[in-house]
Design a protein around this motif. Structure first.
Motif, PDB file in Angstrom:
ATOM      1  N   UNK A   1       4.434  48.225  37.805  1.00 34.57           N
ATOM      2  CA  UNK A   1       4.858  49.435  38.506  1.00 34.57           C
ATOM      3  C   UNK A   1       4.907  50.591  37.523  1.00 34.57           C
ATOM      4  N   UNK A   2       4.271  51.699  37.887  1.00 29.46           N
ATOM      5  CA  UNK A   2       4.267  52.859  37.012  1.00 29.46           C
ATOM      6  C   UNK A   2       4.418  54.126  37.847  1.00 29.46           C
ATOM      7  N   UNK A   3       4.332  55.286  37.190  1.00 33.17           N
ATOM      8  CA  UNK A   3       4.509  56.539  37.911  1.00 33.17           C
ATOM      9  C   UNK A   3       4.008  57.715  37.106  1.00 33.17           C
TER      10      UNK A   3
ATOM     11  N   UNK B   1      12.298  57.827  33.385  1.00 35.78           N
ATOM     12  CA  UNK B   1      13.559  57.527  34.058  1.00 35.78           C
ATOM     13  C   UNK B   1      14.046  56.104  33.737  1.00 35.78           C
ATOM     14  N   UNK B   2      15.373  55.918  33.604  1.00 36.49           N
ATOM     15  CA  UNK B   2      15.905  54.631  33.124  1.00 36.49           C
ATOM     16  C   UNK B   2      15.749  53.509  34.147  1.00 36.49           C
ATOM     17  N   UNK B   3      15.243  52.368  33.681  1.00 35.43           N
ATOM     18  CA  UNK B   3      15.034  51.219  34.553  1.00 35.43           C
ATOM     19  C   UNK B   3      15.853  50.001  34.132  1.00 35.43           C
ATOM     20  N   UNK B   4      16.509  50.071  32.969  1.00 37.22           N
ATOM     21  CA  UNK B   4      17.343  48.958  32.530  1.00 37.22           C
ATOM     22  C   UNK B   4      18.426  48.661  33.571  1.00 37.22           C
ATOM     23  N   UNK B   5      18.833  49.685  34.300  1.00 34.19           N
ATOM     24  CA  UNK B   5      19.880  49.536  35.318  1.00 34.19           C
ATOM     25  C   UNK B   5      19.466  48.603  36.449  1.00 34.19           C
TER      26      UNK B   5
ATOM     27  N   UNK C   1      10.896  46.257  30.886  1.00 30.85           N
ATOM     28  CA  UNK C   1      10.623  47.683  30.796  1.00 30.85           C
ATOM     29  C   UNK C   1      11.893  48.502  30.904  1.00 30.85           C
ATOM     30  N   UNK C   2      12.281  49.196  29.830  1.00 35.43           N
ATOM     31  CA  UNK C   2      13.439  50.092  29.904  1.00 35.43           C
ATOM     32  C   UNK C   2      13.106  51.353  30.687  1.00 35.43           C
ATOM     33  N   UNK C   3      11.838  51.734  30.642  1.00 31.88           N
ATOM     34  CA  UNK C   3      11.289  52.809  31.477  1.00 31.88           C
ATOM     35  C   UNK C   3       9.956  52.298  32.018  1.00 31.88           C
ATOM     36  N   UNK C   4       9.419  52.896  33.097  1.00 24.65           N
ATOM     37  CA  UNK C   4       8.109  52.450  33.571  1.00 24.65           C
ATOM     38  C   UNK C   4       7.042  52.684  32.488  1.00 24.65           C
TER      39      UNK C   4
END
Length: 420
Positions: A109-111, A118-122, A136-139
């Protein structure tokens, strides 16, 4: 875009369909059995990116005007031939990750250049606790298949509907009972819609319980008009003298419409005529003599996306406005906490940025300036309104960011101005 001080805005405006519900309707319809019909779907860059990603995963859809018909795949998606590009759609990416961690194939998944920061660790952390193989911490995020997911009891460290929704979508594929506990409640569209699609989900106080393994059934979703889109006009009509607007069939979910309560708290002149479903209604707003207010806690969370508009309204309000508990604004399409303060100060506002909000002194006359949305759709529309109440000429760079959520925003605004 060149913006000059405007006239009052008057008339009736039907804003587009709700963005959050449009995203979720696509995702839940894709993994349900049978057909799902989405009426009043938002045709904007964000939601269309989610639609395209699902089509790449083997979900057939047809479109007729603003109605989308989805042939549900009953959780049996197919591997995409290429990375899934969600463009600017943080909702689409995070929620789709919750679905894909339970699929028997790998995905990426990317953007766009905003989303990849944007943060993805959450979402990675709780999904990994469930046994997902996601990194992935970010995309870009890379998701590899696993044999099975495990239920968890998860205490939300932040109030985030996207994080909560990703866990719920993973939990629906997980045998057993997953619980999610919120300290402060975030938007509940996913919970309500999962129940509408027949999912086994219950909410008791701050706790959400999901029992996985049961099937979802396609349904018809009548999407209300988007409160966040309406909020720009609620703000504009409140601060532009002699304005009066009618906004019909706007979604009024309590967890979504905090800005309405804030405007009323600031002495805004707003009438609400609720529809029979109690979930939507007509809003009538008039130019108001606003006063400063203190906004914190649950009210901040319930108005998170509209806080840039709170800041703009506060520049025209009598007295001091304090906003706290809004550190999540640092992690939106831009660092809204910082950029709202710096751009409005550039136009003559008196805003002090704090660690989790602002202190704003009003009223202050705004003047034209060179400002930039930095690709953030909500900043683009807020700064346009700021330019309409400012003296002189405002030059707005990256105004096209508005197409992410409201492609016709500028033409709708100009039409209301012409009517006056």
């Amino acid at each position: 875009m060149k913006i000059v001080r405007g006239n009052s805005i008057k008339g009736t405006l039907t804003v587009p369909g709700d963005k959050s519900i449009s995203h979720r309707g696509l995702l839940l319809g894709a993994v349900s059995r049978g057909e799902t019909v989405l009426e009043n779907f938002l045709l904007a860059d964000d939601t269309l990116a989610t639609k395209t990603a699902l089509e790449s995963l083997g979900v057939p859809m047809t479109q007729k005007g603003r109605t989308i018909t989805i042939s549900g795949q009953d959780w049996q998606l197919t591997k995409s031939k290429h990375p899934l590009d969600l463009k600017n759609a943080g909702t689409g990416l995070r929620l789709l990750a919750g679905i894909l961690v339970g699929q028997p194939f790998s995905s990426q998944l990317t953007g766009d250049r905003s989303l990849i920061k944007r943060p993805m660790k959450r979402i990675v952390d709780p999904l990994s606790q469930m046994g997902a193989n996601i990194t992935g911490d970010t995309p870009p995020l890379t998701i590899l298949p696993v044999k099975s997911l495990q239920p968890i009891d998860y205490l939300m460290p932040i109030a985030s509907a996207q994080v909560k929704s990703a866990i719920i979508l993973a939990a629906l594929q997980t045998p057993g009972k997953t619980t999610i506990t919120e300290k402060i409640k975030s938007r509940n569209h996913t919970e309500e819609m999962v129940k509408q699609f027949g999912g086994d989900l219950t909410v008791e106080d701050q706790k959400i319980t999901v029992v996985g393994g049961n099937k979802l059934s396609g349904t018809r979703v009548k999407i209300p008009n988007d409160f966040s889109a309406a909020a720009f006009f609620l703000c504009a009509a409140s601060v532009i003298p002699q304005s009066q607007l009618v906004l019909p069939n706007v979604g009024l979910s309590k967890r979504r419409s905090g800005f309405l309560r804030i405007l009323k708290q600031m002495n805004g002149l707003i009438e609400i005529e609720q529809n029979s479903d109690k979930l939507s209604g007509t809003l009538i707003v008039k130019a108001s003599h606003l006063k400063g207010s203190h906004i914190s806690g649950q009210l901040t969370v319930d108005a998170l996306d509209e806080l840039p508009l709170v800041a703009l309204a506060a520049t025209q309000a009598q007295g001091s406005t304090i906003v706290s508990g809004a550190s999540e604004l640092k992690h939106k399409e831009s660092n809204r906490l910082h950029l709202v303060a710096t751009t409005l100060n550039k136009m003559g506002a008196q805003i002090t940025e704090t660690s989790d909000g602002w202190q704003i002194t009003g009223p202050t006359p705004l003047h034209g300036a060179e400002v930039d949305s930095y690709g953030d759709h909500r900043l683009a529309m807020m700064l346009f309104i700021a330019g309409k109440i400012a003296t002189g000429i405002t030059h707005l760079t990256n105004s096209e960011a508005a197409t992410v959520s409201y492609p016709d925003f500028f033409s709708d605004f100009n039409r209301l101005e012409e009517k006056s």
